[in-house]
Design an enzyme around this catalytic site. Structure first.
Site, PDB file in Angstrom:
ATOM      1  N   THR B 515       0.865  -1.178   0.000  1.00 43.40           N
ATOM      2  CA  THR B 515       0.000   0.000   0.000  1.00 43.40           C
ATOM      3  C   THR B 515       0.905   1.232   0.000  1.00 43.40           C
ATOM      4  O   THR B 515       0.866   2.055   0.892  1.00 43.40           O
ATOM      5  CB  THR B 515      -0.956  -0.070   1.202  1.00 43.40           C
ATOM      6  OG1 THR B 515      -1.608  -1.349   1.163  1.00 43.40           O
ATOM      7  CG2 THR B 515      -2.038   1.004   1.146  1.00 43.40           C
ATOM      8  N   HIS B 516       1.781   1.283  -1.006  1.00 40.74           N
ATOM      9  CA  HIS B 516       2.756   2.358  -1.116  1.00 40.74           C
ATOM     10  C   HIS B 516       2.502   3.164  -2.386  1.00 40.74           C
ATOM     11  O   HIS B 516       3.370   3.331  -3.224  1.00 40.74           O
ATOM     12  CB  HIS B 516       4.184   1.787  -1.117  1.00 40.74           C
ATOM     13  CG  HIS B 516       4.530   1.056   0.153  1.00 40.74           C
ATOM     14  ND1 HIS B 516       5.706   0.376   0.322  1.00 40.74           N
ATOM     15  CD2 HIS B 516       3.848   0.917   1.310  1.00 40.74           C
ATOM     16  CE1 HIS B 516       5.732  -0.160   1.549  1.00 40.74           C
ATOM     17  NE2 HIS B 516       4.614   0.145   2.159  1.00 40.74           N
ATOM     18  N   ASN B 517       1.260   3.631  -2.535  1.00 41.30           N
ATOM     19  CA  ASN B 517       0.888   4.473  -3.672  1.00 41.30           C
ATOM     20  C   ASN B 517       1.318   5.899  -3.349  1.00 41.30           C
ATOM     21  O   ASN B 517       0.984   6.406  -2.279  1.00 41.30           O
ATOM     22  CB  ASN B 517      -0.630   4.437  -3.885  1.00 41.30           C
ATOM     23  CG  ASN B 517      -1.185   3.031  -3.828  1.00 41.30           C
ATOM     24  OD1 ASN B 517      -1.439   2.502  -2.744  1.00 41.30           O
ATOM     25  ND2 ASN B 517      -1.375   2.403  -4.972  1.00 41.30           N
TER      26      ASN B 517
END
Lengths: 219, 587
Positions: B515-517
């Site tokens: 979840t590294h957008n």
């Protein structure tokens, strides 16, 4: 279904009798019973699937459901107009129809090797079903079978924690993990589930951690 | 539905996660009146996340009600402009949160700072390798900040999140046991480092034999009982796993809900309003000043909340989308390269090499990913990438994975996907493998961007955010190189076999990755290539601050959470020390 062949005392909320028969046969090929232990059928995976279909997931309660619906690329993920409830109902009925046309009986009544071949064809999208991709259904079935076999028994599958025993996964952690985290000794314990603690089968300590029963092994 | 206009406050903060909570805390404790609006509901860590129910992999990893409810709002996705973007109908590659505390409530707890190199990546690459080394379609750019400016704010964040580790560079002096490649830090970590797991020790030995310098990765799972900067108590981690995707029942993994909100609730000038979905930032007639925000409250009323300062502190997607929906900043146009909002969207590269053993058995269910042994020899600018022909870097580690039974099973290559052979392979290998994990940079490119979808709408009738994104050759070359290096480390471990995860050349939104957008509203020193200045202040609307992962011009190797927290401390300081006294542009 007669009582005599319902060996695990299962009950069903959403699935219909022919669907139960289909799924019991199919999931037993996906994770079979062997010398390592029970397969998916006896682990209650069909009960798990039934409960999931009856849950908010079965109707895609937290998923985006608006149209328009297009097939999309594999990278774009789930794009079916159908909810999981509908996918299972439609796909099983169409696969059974395919089997009746080709072999004169529904999937569940075919010989084991024939069933296995059919599953491989479904996986490769080699059977053209009228309403959906057979691979799409197979992938969903495999995902749910894996979940049902290894999720907490709370959800109706993984009966007797057979999935966890297969892996050597002890389930809920104990307070001893603080010490064990640096250990090079394999740690084996009787698995403890959320269900075990909720139903009072396994007591917990003041911190809420269960006490494990260590399995002694010859090394 | 009624329309209400409320009394004005000093600061309106959108989002209550890492950014929203820390900025609210910093600004409210400076005496400003702060209203924090959160679309998700309130959670009580004592009653919502308790044992034994927290140890439910199916619920928290697959069906969680702490992730964004996609029935109301999602994104659409396509790999490139030639495709039609379709909605992300179920959660897959990433899991944005929807709750008080935000996405970071279910983070993994890897608390790494970026390296000094990361903030000046374009300058340093040009200096070392020349301008022509950067691909033509790559929007690589500097952040407008330097390590020395932001180091004190990393230190501040680490004392909020109780990070445990051993410094490798203290005031310019290299320290044994730490990461020798990290930027110089002004003080030691607030908590001691973890002790390595069995897998970690094996990895350290193999890495050392190849000349690398292993260290224990910094962690936000408490290594001892700790009372933080905000005087909130956190308990020592019990190493029980169930970290990423889960909420810690011990209160041992620092997150906004456990580390900030308890202190925030005691601030007399602070008010939290959960279940309020912000629709837009309002502007005055000049368009250069924000007057507040409009939101839909829990009962469906449309409410206007005026404020002197507006902080967008939400997830990367929400920050970018709110700017687009509010008509603030020029939307990015990939055909002309002009415009800034939605530009430089990026993600994270990840991969792993698995080493299988017949003669070793591990306890993969103990611990969590943040307990890891790492090397940084491939990170930052340590290795010469001139002859390798790619830009980018990675950190490599082996963690005590906390391998859960649905997602944590690994089988050797060539194993059938299901059936009896698969069952045997799963049974044999679950406890007999360890992973060497690659966590790599992802640069920004002209054709990777965010804009508003022309077709699909959210529950309020507003357009969804559209993501156009794919992997690029540069990143694929980098991952191939790193895979080869990790395979060498894997061989040095003398296992019975090796395997890896090959995720293909096209990015897909199925299957969890990270979840590294990041990006979409990036920071910088040039208003033609950034949305906010170095103080996270909008170039167009000077009383609007847009803070979070949305500000990253591209994604460095180390996980984003620590830097998002640092930026929150940095921006809050700029507001309370400078902006409040002298409102207007800070640069």
């Amino acid at each position: 279904m007669t009582l005599s062949d319902n060996l695990i005392g299962a009950s069903y909320v959403y699935l219909l009798e022919p669907e139960v028969r289909f799924l019991e046969a199919a999931v037993e090929h996906l994770i079979p019973t062997d010398e390592l232990g029970p397969g998916a059928r006896d682990a209650g995976v069909v009960v798990y699937i039934d409960r999931q279909l009856a849950s908010s997931w079965g109707v895609h309660g937290r998923m985006y459901r608006g149209g328009p619906w297009m097939e999309g690329t594999p990278q774009q993920g789930y794009q079916s107009r159908f909810t999981p409830q509908e996918v299972y109902r439609i796909a099983i009925s169409e696969i059974d129809q395919h089997c009746k046309t080709a072999f004169g009986r529904p999937f569940a009544q075919l010989a084991g090797d024939r069933q296995l071949r059919l599953l491989k064809q479904l996986e490769k999208d080699e059977i053209a079903l009228p309403s959906l991709s057979s691979k799409f259904f197979f992938d969903l079935l495999w995902r749910n079978t894996d979940e049902g076999y290894f999720a907490d028994p709370l959800y109706g599958g993984n009966r007797d924690k057979v999935g966890w025993k297969l892996l050597g996964f002890p389930g809920l952690p104990t307070s001893e993990y603080r010490r064990l985290v640096t250990s090079s000794e394999p740690y084996h314990a009787e698995p403890v589930s959320v269900l075990d603690v909720q139903t009072g089968k396994v007591p917990v300590d003041a911190e809420g951690f269960p006490k494990h029963v260590i399995i002694k092994r010859d090394r | 539905m009624s329309n209400t206009k409320l009394k004005s406050v000093d600061v309106v903060v959108v989002g209550s996660g890492v950014v929203g909570s820390i900025m609210s805390m910093e600004l409210a404790s400076a005496g400003l009146s702060v209203v924090c609006l959160e679309r998700g509901r309130s959670f009580d860590v004592n009653t919502d996340f308790y044992k034994p129910n927290v140890y439910d992999e199916l619920k928290f990893d697959r069906h969680s009600d702490i992730f964004q409810n996609l029935a109301r709002d999602t994104i659409t996705f396509r790999n490139n402009n030639a495709q039609t973007a379709l909605p992300m109908r179920e959660m897959g590659a990433f899991k944005p949160g929807e709750m008080v505390g935000g996405t970071a409530v279910h983070w993994g707890g890897n608390a790494r700072r970026f390296l000094p190199h990361d903030f000046e990546m374009r300058s340093r690459i040009e200096q070392r390798y020349g301008k022509s080394f950067i691909p033509e379609d790559c929007n690589l750019q500097d952040w407008g900040i330097t390590w020395d400016e932001v180091e004190p704010y990393y230190d501040q964040f680490e004392h909020i999140f109780g990070v445990g580790g051993k410094s490798g560079n203290l005031n310019g002096e290299i320290q044994a046991g730490g990461n020798p490649h990290e930027g110089s830090r002004s003080r030691e970590y607030p908590n001691p480092p973890t002790r390595p797991s069995y897998e970690g020790r094996l990895f350290a030995d193999a890495a050392s034999s190849l000349g690398y310098v292993p260290f224990q990765g910094p962690t936000a799972a408490m290594t001892q009982d700790y009372r933080n900067l905000y005087r909130v108590q956190m308990l020592e981690c019990a190493r029980g796993g169930f970290c990423s995707s889960h909420v810690c029942a011990q209160g041992a993994k620092a997150n906004p809900l456990t580390s900030v909100h308890p202190a925030l609730a005691r601030q007399p000038t602070f008010e939290l309003r959960p279940l309020c979905n912000v629709l837009r930032v309002n502007k005055d007639s000049t368009g250069k000043k924000a007057t507040g925000v409009t939101y839909i409250d829990a009962r469906g009323n449309e409410v206007e909340q005026p404020g002197s300062i507006v902080v967008l502190g939400a997830y990367c997607f929400s920050n970018t989308r709110l700017l687009l929906l509010s008509g603030i900043g020029i939307p990015y146009d990939p055909r002309t390269g002009k415009g800034v909002v939605g530009r430089n969207y990026s993600y994270q590269q990840g991969g792993s090499v698995h080493v299988f053993f017949d003669d070793r058995e591990f306890n993969p269910f103990i611990g969590g990913g943040q307990l890891n042994t790492s090397i940084d020899e491939f990170n930052g600018d340590v290795i010469d990438r001139g002859p390798l022909g790619f830009i980018g870097c990675a950190y490599v580690n082996t963690s005590a994975r906390g391998a859960a039974p649905i997602k944590g099973k690994v089988v050797p290559p060539g194993t059938p996907r299901w059936g009896g052979e698969w069952k045997k392979a799963v049974a044999h290998n679950y406890r007999r493998n360890m992973a060497i994990t690659i966590h790599g940079t992802c640069l920004s490119y002209q054709h990777n961007y965010l804009d508003l979808d022309p077709t699909y709408k959210d529950a309020y009738g507003l357009p969804l955010l559209r993501m156009t994104f794919d992997w690029n050759d540069n990143e694929l070359r980098m991952m191939k190189y790193l895979d080869e290096r990790c395979t060498e480390i894997g061989r040095a471990l003398n296992g019975s076999g090796l395997g890896g995860k090959n995720k293909g050349t096209h990015f897909g939104i199925t299957g969890y990755q990270s979840t590294h957008n990041v990006g979409g509203a990036v920071m910088g020193s040039n208003p033609w290539t950034s949305v906010v200045n170095k103080y996270m202040q909008s170039w167009d609307v000077s009383n609007l601050f847009v803070v979070g992962g949305s500000a990253f011009p591209q994604n460095p190797a180390n996980g984003p959470t620590e830097t998002i927290g640092m930026l929150a401390c940095w921006a809050a300081d700029a507001i309370k020390e400078n902006y409040v006294r002298n409102p207007g542009s800070l640069v």
